[in-house]
Design a protein around this motif. Sequence first.
Motif, PDB file in Angstrom:
ATOM      1  N   UNK A   1       0.861  -1.172   0.000  1.00 53.10           N
ATOM      2  CA  UNK A   1       0.000   0.000   0.000  1.00 53.10           C
ATOM      3  C   UNK A   1       0.904   1.231   0.000  1.00 53.10           C
ATOM      4  N   UNK A   2       0.838   2.023  -1.060  1.00 53.40           N
ATOM      5  CA  UNK A   2       1.787   3.118  -1.255  1.00 53.40           C
ATOM      6  C   UNK A   2       1.045   4.397  -1.640  1.00 53.40           C
ATOM      7  N   UNK A   3       1.744   5.525  -1.530  1.00 57.82           N
ATOM      8  CA  UNK A   3       1.206   6.774  -2.066  1.00 57.82           C
ATOM      9  C   UNK A   3       1.555   6.865  -3.545  1.00 57.82           C
TER      10      UNK A   3
ATOM     11  N   UNK B   1       5.644  -3.424  15.281  1.00 56.90           N
ATOM     12  CA  UNK B   1       5.474  -3.848  13.892  1.00 56.90           C
ATOM     13  C   UNK B   1       6.839  -4.244  13.339  1.00 56.90           C
ATOM     14  N   UNK B   2       6.834  -5.171  12.425  1.00 51.31           N
ATOM     15  CA  UNK B   2       8.072  -5.563  11.743  1.00 51.31           C
ATOM     16  C   UNK B   2       8.242  -4.682  10.516  1.00 51.31           C
TER      17      UNK B   2
ATOM     18  N   UNK C   1       1.622   5.339  19.812  1.00 45.66           N
ATOM     19  CA  UNK C   1       0.694   6.460  19.692  1.00 45.66           C
ATOM     20  C   UNK C   1      -0.540   6.137  18.858  1.00 45.66           C
ATOM     21  N   UNK C   2      -0.787   4.857  18.609  1.00 48.88           N
ATOM     22  CA  UNK C   2      -1.969   4.431  17.856  1.00 48.88           C
ATOM     23  C   UNK C   2      -2.761   3.478  18.753  1.00 48.88           C
ATOM     24  N   UNK C   3      -3.751   4.002  19.500  1.00 42.89           N
ATOM     25  CA  UNK C   3      -4.433   3.196  20.518  1.00 42.89           C
ATOM     26  C   UNK C   3      -5.021   1.885  20.021  1.00 42.89           C
ATOM     27  N   UNK C   4      -5.470   1.836  18.764  1.00 46.91           N
ATOM     28  CA  UNK C   4      -6.092   0.610  18.270  1.00 46.91           C
ATOM     29  C   UNK C   4      -5.070  -0.414  17.775  1.00 46.91           C
ATOM     30  N   UNK C   5      -3.790  -0.105  17.898  1.00 42.49           N
ATOM     31  CA  UNK C   5      -2.737  -1.062  17.547  1.00 42.49           C
ATOM     32  C   UNK C   5      -1.811  -1.259  18.737  1.00 42.49           C
TER      33      UNK C   5
ATOM     34  N   UNK D   1      -3.927   0.200   7.941  1.00 39.52           N
ATOM     35  CA  UNK D   1      -3.062  -0.837   8.502  1.00 39.52           C
ATOM     36  C   UNK D   1      -3.709  -1.475   9.725  1.00 39.52           C
ATOM     37  N   UNK D   2      -4.274  -0.652  10.592  1.00 40.42           N
ATOM     38  CA  UNK D   2      -4.911  -1.163  11.804  1.00 40.42           C
ATOM     39  C   UNK D   2      -6.114  -2.028  11.457  1.00 40.42           C
ATOM     40  N   UNK D   3      -6.861  -1.606  10.437  1.00 35.74           N
ATOM     41  CA  UNK D   3      -8.061  -2.347  10.057  1.00 35.74           C
ATOM     42  C   UNK D   3      -7.775  -3.627   9.309  1.00 35.74           C
ATOM     43  N   UNK D   4      -6.602  -3.724   8.682  1.00 37.66           N
ATOM     44  CA  UNK D   4      -6.262  -4.911   7.900  1.00 37.66           C
ATOM     45  C   UNK D   4      -4.785  -5.226   8.083  1.00 37.66           C
ATOM     46  N   UNK D   5      -4.423  -5.833   9.201  1.00 32.41           N
ATOM     47  CA  UNK D   5      -3.000  -6.087   9.481  1.00 32.41           C
ATOM     48  C   UNK D   5      -2.347  -7.103   8.562  1.00 32.41           C
TER      49      UNK D   5
END
Length: 248
Positions: free
Chosen positions: A43-45, A106-107, A98-102, A76-80
């Motif tokens: 997933x990129x810009x 991360x690797x 700083x991302x409460x839902x994660x 990312x949080x919604x689809x690890x």
Amino acid sequence: MYTDNGIHLGLVHGDQLIAAAPEQRVVGVTPLLQYNPAMPTVVVSKDQIFPQWLVAKGLLKSSQLDTSYDGAPARFVGDPAIAQQGFANSEPYTYEHETPHWNKPVAYAMVKDAGYDAYASNVTVRADALEDLAPCLSKVVPRIQRTGKNYVTGPDAVNATIVDWVDRDMPFTPYSEGEAAYSARLLADKEVIAPGPDGVYGSYDLTRIQPISDDIAALLEADGAPRLPRPLPLNELYTNRFVSTEVR
């Protein structure tokens, strides 16, 4: 830089510098970073060159690329299960702390580890302005070199200033003291800010970047860009002319 003659210095990544070479050539006079701390991605810009290189090298399939990345962690949080673009000195810290839902590690890997070893954040000038700016560059480039060296050895004061500036400018993504400290450690430990093989901060090793530069040129040409000579004349795109060999 080409539409406003009042802009004398710009920051241009090595792949962008090559992309601009046929029609809007700039010359790198010192790199702020030895390489780009970006991480390999699915997933990129939009308008990134390194994902195309990963596909060309067979490390990704073009069907895997999703250009919807907007800098936010929600996808990312919604689809690890996905892999996502980021910077090694930023997202790993913010996702974990700083991302409460994660809020877990991360690797990651860096594109440099895959072979995309181009200089990042080059201080550049327009090629046709180089001689006019030479007296200024002979003074400012060594100062930029010393700034990089000093940041590695003592980043706290600069970090405090950056955190304050970002806090005052709402369009920026929040930048915490913790992230700044993490970034400074990684940039030093991973030698993203470091002396080159010659021991000098802010110098170019053109032999090192010749293969990846030729790869980038071929990739751009395959996508319709004007052809450049081979091997690329990197001495016309980068110069150590203003670099002080005393900054070690």
